[in-house]
Design a protein around this motif. Structure first.
Motif, PDB file in Angstrom:
ATOM      1  N   UNK A 180       0.841  -1.205   0.000  1.00  0.00           N
ATOM      2  CA  UNK A 180       0.000   0.000   0.000  1.00  0.00           C
ATOM      3  C   UNK A 180       0.875   1.254   0.000  1.00  0.00           C
ATOM      4  N   UNK A 181       1.168   1.819  -1.172  1.00  0.00           N
ATOM      5  CA  UNK A 181       2.011   3.022  -1.238  1.00  0.00           C
ATOM      6  C   UNK A 181       1.394   4.224  -0.524  1.00  0.00           C
ATOM      7  N   UNK A 182       0.089   4.148  -0.231  1.00  0.00           N
ATOM      8  CA  UNK A 182      -0.581   5.254   0.454  1.00  0.00           C
ATOM      9  C   UNK A 182      -0.289   5.260   1.948  1.00  0.00           C
ATOM     10  N   UNK A 183       0.386   4.222   2.449  1.00  0.00           N
ATOM     11  CA  UNK A 183       0.742   4.171   3.867  1.00  0.00           C
ATOM     12  C   UNK A 183       2.119   4.770   4.083  1.00  0.00           C
ATOM     13  N   UNK A 184       2.303   5.372   5.255  1.00  0.00           N
ATOM     14  CA  UNK A 184       3.613   5.847   5.671  1.00  0.00           C
ATOM     15  C   UNK A 184       3.916   5.296   7.057  1.00  0.00           C
ATOM     16  N   UNK A 185       5.188   5.047   7.307  1.00  0.00           N
ATOM     17  CA  UNK A 185       5.627   4.569   8.603  1.00  0.00           C
ATOM     18  C   UNK A 185       5.781   5.752   9.546  1.00  0.00           C
ATOM     19  N   UNK A 186       4.982   5.779  10.598  1.00  0.00           N
ATOM     20  CA  UNK A 186       5.070   6.852  11.591  1.00  0.00           C
ATOM     21  C   UNK A 186       6.170   6.527  12.591  1.00  0.00           C
ATOM     22  N   UNK A 187       6.167   5.278  13.071  1.00  0.00           N
ATOM     23  CA  UNK A 187       7.173   4.870  14.052  1.00  0.00           C
ATOM     24  C   UNK A 187       7.289   3.360  14.043  1.00  0.00           C
ATOM     25  N   UNK A 188       8.513   2.905  14.268  1.00  0.00           N
ATOM     26  CA  UNK A 188       8.766   1.471  14.388  1.00  0.00           C
ATOM     27  C   UNK A 188       9.848   1.282  15.436  1.00  0.00           C
ATOM     28  N   UNK A 189       9.632   0.310  16.303  1.00  0.00           N
ATOM     29  CA  UNK A 189      10.626   0.022  17.328  1.00  0.00           C
ATOM     30  C   UNK A 189      10.750  -1.481  17.487  1.00  0.00           C
ATOM     31  N   UNK A 190      12.002  -1.951  17.521  1.00  0.00           N
ATOM     32  CA  UNK A 190      12.272  -3.380  17.673  1.00  0.00           C
ATOM     33  C   UNK A 190      12.733  -3.644  19.101  1.00  0.00           C
ATOM     34  N   UNK A 191      12.319  -4.794  19.612  1.00  0.00           N
ATOM     35  CA  UNK A 191      12.642  -5.188  20.968  1.00  0.00           C
ATOM     36  C   UNK A 191      13.294  -6.566  20.936  1.00  0.00           C
ATOM     37  N   UNK A 192      14.593  -6.612  21.238  1.00  0.00           N
ATOM     38  CA  UNK A 192      15.321  -7.881  21.262  1.00  0.00           C
ATOM     39  C   UNK A 192      15.069  -8.571  22.601  1.00  0.00           C
ATOM     40  N   UNK A 193      14.862  -9.875  22.545  1.00  0.00           N
ATOM     41  CA  UNK A 193      14.691 -10.661  23.755  1.00  0.00           C
ATOM     42  C   UNK A 193      16.007 -10.660  24.536  1.00  0.00           C
ATOM     43  N   UNK A 194      15.928 -10.771  25.845  1.00  0.00           N
ATOM     44  CA  UNK A 194      17.123 -10.760  26.675  1.00  0.00           C
ATOM     45  C   UNK A 194      17.851 -12.103  26.673  1.00  0.00           C
ATOM     46  N   UNK A 195      17.095 -13.197  26.522  1.00  0.00           N
ATOM     47  CA  UNK A 195      17.705 -14.519  26.680  1.00  0.00           C
ATOM     48  C   UNK A 195      17.933 -15.281  25.373  1.00  0.00           C
ATOM     49  N   UNK A 196      17.629 -14.656  24.220  1.00  0.00           N
ATOM     50  CA  UNK A 196      17.902 -15.290  22.920  1.00  0.00           C
ATOM     51  C   UNK A 196      17.930 -14.216  21.833  1.00  0.00           C
ATOM     52  N   UNK A 197      17.993 -14.633  20.583  1.00  0.00           N
ATOM     53  CA  UNK A 197      18.124 -13.667  19.479  1.00  0.00           C
ATOM     54  C   UNK A 197      16.794 -13.250  18.860  1.00  0.00           C
ATOM     55  N   UNK A 198      15.679 -13.660  19.440  1.00  0.00           N
ATOM     56  CA  UNK A 198      14.372 -13.278  18.894  1.00  0.00           C
ATOM     57  C   UNK A 198      14.138 -11.780  19.048  1.00  0.00           C
ATOM     58  N   UNK A 199      13.310 -11.248  18.147  1.00  0.00           N
ATOM     59  CA  UNK A 199      12.994  -9.815  18.140  1.00  0.00           C
ATOM     60  C   UNK A 199      11.496  -9.654  17.902  1.00  0.00           C
ATOM     61  N   UNK A 200      10.871  -8.752  18.638  1.00  0.00           N
ATOM     62  CA  UNK A 200       9.513  -8.317  18.364  1.00  0.00           C
ATOM     63  C   UNK A 200       9.594  -6.919  17.768  1.00  0.00           C
TER      64      UNK A 200
END
Length: 95
Positions: free
Chosen positions: A66-86
């Motif tokens: 959807x080119x009509x969308x813009x990213x306002x904010x994005x934040x990644x959260x790395x897990x403390x005990x492994x390499x997973x990210x939300x």
């Protein structure tokens, strides 16, 4: 506003565009998400079952579709005990 939290991860890559289309159709202005993150589609075994959970860059899926969308904010959260990210993201329909 439409939001998802741990929902998109359970949609098959074969069906994700149909779901994104419906979310986009239903929102007046904003889409907010909190989902598992990976640079590429990655299948994760879910409670001993395959073909039920995937992680990817969901905000990029939206923005590419959807080119009509813009990213306002994005934040990644790395897990403390492994390499997973939300990732938490906020998208807005351009006016």
């Amino acid at each position: 506003m439409v939001f998802t939290s741990g929902v998109l991860i359970h949609i098959s890559p074969d069906n994700i565009n149909r779901v994104l289309d419906e979310i986009y159709r239903c929102t007046k202005e904003y889409i907010w998400g909190l989902e598992y993150y990976a640079d590429e589609y990655t299948e994760i075994n879910y409670r001993g079952n395959d073909n039920l959970l995937w992680k990817t860059n969901f905000s990029k899926l939206y923005l590419d579709r959807f080119p009509e969308l813009e990213l306002v904010k994005e934040e990644k959260f790395k897990y403390l005990n492994n390499d997973n990210v939300d990732v938490m993201f906020l998208l807005r329909k351009k006016k």
